[in-house]
Design a protein around this motif. Sequence first.
Motif, PDB file in Angstrom:
ATOM      1  N   LEU A 158       1.858   6.665  -6.853  1.00  0.00           N
ATOM      2  CA  LEU A 158       1.029   7.517  -7.282  1.00  0.00           C
ATOM      3  C   LEU A 158       1.535   8.950  -6.986  1.00  0.00           C
ATOM      4  O   LEU A 158       1.275   9.799  -7.928  1.00  0.00           O
ATOM      5  CB  LEU A 158      -0.303   7.229  -6.330  1.00  0.00           C
ATOM      6  N   ILE A 159       2.080   9.227  -5.821  1.00  0.00           N
ATOM      7  CA  ILE A 159       2.501  10.491  -5.711  1.00  0.00           C
ATOM      8  C   ILE A 159       3.689  10.790  -6.819  1.00  0.00           C
ATOM      9  O   ILE A 159       3.831  11.973  -7.426  1.00  0.00           O
ATOM     10  CB  ILE A 159       3.042  10.808  -4.358  1.00  0.00           C
TER      11      ILE A 159
ATOM     12  N   LEU B 127       0.878  -1.173  -0.044  1.00  0.00           N
ATOM     13  CA  LEU B 127      -0.243   0.000  -0.186  1.00  0.00           C
ATOM     14  C   LEU B 127       1.023   1.300  -0.097  1.00  0.00           C
ATOM     15  O   LEU B 127       0.510   2.233  -0.686  1.00  0.00           O
ATOM     16  CB  LEU B 127      -0.819   0.018   1.068  1.00  0.00           C
ATOM     17  N   ILE B 128       2.000   1.359   0.775  1.00  0.00           N
ATOM     18  CA  ILE B 128       2.738   2.408   0.881  1.00  0.00           C
ATOM     19  C   ILE B 128       3.503   2.360  -0.344  1.00  0.00           C
ATOM     20  O   ILE B 128       3.665   3.751  -1.201  1.00  0.00           O
ATOM     21  CB  ILE B 128       3.872   2.280   1.995  1.00  0.00           C
TER      22      ILE B 128
ATOM     23  N   ALA C 270       2.492   1.901  -3.453  1.00  0.00           N
ATOM     24  CA  ALA C 270       1.518   2.208  -4.312  1.00  0.00           C
ATOM     25  C   ALA C 270       1.289   3.754  -4.135  1.00  0.00           C
ATOM     26  O   ALA C 270       1.065   4.633  -5.187  1.00  0.00           O
ATOM     27  CB  ALA C 270       0.131   1.422  -3.972  1.00  0.00           C
ATOM     28  N   ILE C 271       1.221   4.020  -2.752  1.00  0.00           N
ATOM     29  CA  ILE C 271       1.093   5.605  -2.683  1.00  0.00           C
ATOM     30  C   ILE C 271       2.123   6.268  -3.157  1.00  0.00           C
ATOM     31  O   ILE C 271       1.814   7.351  -3.706  1.00  0.00           O
ATOM     32  CB  ILE C 271       0.630   5.822  -1.212  1.00  0.00           C
ATOM     33  N   VAL C 272       3.217   5.860  -2.748  1.00  0.00           N
ATOM     34  CA  VAL C 272       4.366   6.630  -3.176  1.00  0.00           C
ATOM     35  C   VAL C 272       4.610   6.590  -4.853  1.00  0.00           C
ATOM     36  O   VAL C 272       4.785   7.652  -5.361  1.00  0.00           O
ATOM     37  CB  VAL C 272       5.763   5.931  -2.856  1.00  0.00           C
TER      38      VAL C 272
END
Length: 521
Positions: free
Chosen positions: A15-16, A8-9, A11-13
Amino acid sequence: MNETLMILIVAIVALIVGIVAGKFIFKANTQQKIDEAESQAQKLIKDAQLQAETLKKEKILEAKEKFVQLKADHDREVLDRNRKLSDVENRAKQKELSINQKEAGLDKQIKENEAIKENLNRQIELVNIKRTELEKHQEEHIRRLEKIAGLTADEAKAQLVESLKNEAQTQAIAVQQEIIDDAKQKANKEARKIIIQTIQRTAAEQAIENSITVFNLESDEIKGQIIGREGRNIRALEAATGVDLIVDDTPEAIILSSFDPLRREIARLSLTRLVTDGRIHPARIEEVVEKTRRQIEEQVMEIGDRTVIELGIHGLHKELVRIVGKMRFRSSYGQNLLMHSREVANLCGIMASELGMNPKLAKRAGLLHDIGKVPDEESELSHALLGAKLAEKYGENPAVVNAIGAHHDEMEMQYVISPIVQACDAISGARPGARREIMQQYLQRIKDLENMAMAYPGVEKAYAIQAGRELRVIVEADKVTDADSDRLSFEIAQKIQTEMTFPGQIRVTVIREKRAVNVAR
């Protein structure tokens, strides 16, 4: 659990990072598009400046050319004006020079005229002196003549004037009579010329009207059907038409005898229909005869219309057209009345044209001059006066009315076309072969026979048949009895014998019958 959190982390990175990278890429594309737009705008501005410079130069050139052209036109106008002014000045100088020369000539001529005037005055004085001497000599001479003649000058002058006046009157009367005789001779010559030319330009038939008509048959067998049982068909046909049917040994023919051409035509057409149809009996005969009579009325209108169209006559009343059509079935002294009227109309038109008059009005009067011979009702008036009355009733021109009434001198002639109609009527009737006097007398005798029978009360119809040798009288059964029929037959025979002149003998047959007719449907 830890693995899921790590994923999840990550994926968020990711995305950012993607969002940041997208912003950078979008910013870079936007800047590039802005640069491109600025470069295009600068290019368009440069192109517009170049086009503006080009248009400016072209307009400057056009303005210079127009200025040069206007200047050239102005220079031309100035030159033309200068040339015209110089021409005017030259003409003025020439006129001034001419006037000066004329003034000099006039001065010289005035001086010469004064000299001539002085000379004339001297000559006039000499003439006056000589005139005085001549007057003295003339007076002395007149005194000597008066002494010799025993008359004064005034008396001699009066005698001379009187003798000259008498001589002039005598010569004037002789010249006047000579002019009148010459005018009469020329007038008679011109009148004969016009009449001869009019007659020569008209071709007409001879008198061909007869009192019989031959009806041809396909075979003699049809004669029996026409006669019928005990002769009832032929009697019915004779009673319905007033025509005598003669059935003799003439092969394939029946003779229709009657003084009235209209009746003969009705009988002929009725026979034609009956023979074609094949049904011949009294009831059918009466039906066909009535239908044929109506058809003849229509034919009369057609004949009248065709006649006025051929003659070029317009605006004729319908009743007058019908009377003109009826002329086809009438005769005058053996001459067909319609042919006679057409001939008179053509003669009137030609003669009016020769005399410089209205040919259409003359034709109209010529065609209608005998309409009084075919009246619908009997009248005490002569045919000329009756025709004038009919023409006036139906709104004809007063000149036409007068010409109709005056063509036999029964009315005073008030218009120029009246004597023309009278002359053309005489020409048409007097030419060789135009008329038969005996025929007219015979027709008049037949009419008198029928009119004499119709004068008795109770008589419905009367027909003179067999060339006037028999008079058939049909009476009304309700008003005349059998005994009255015998008495009526005797009285009519006695009246004919005492009042009429006729060859041979005339049989009077009175027919009385009662009919009851009903129709089954």
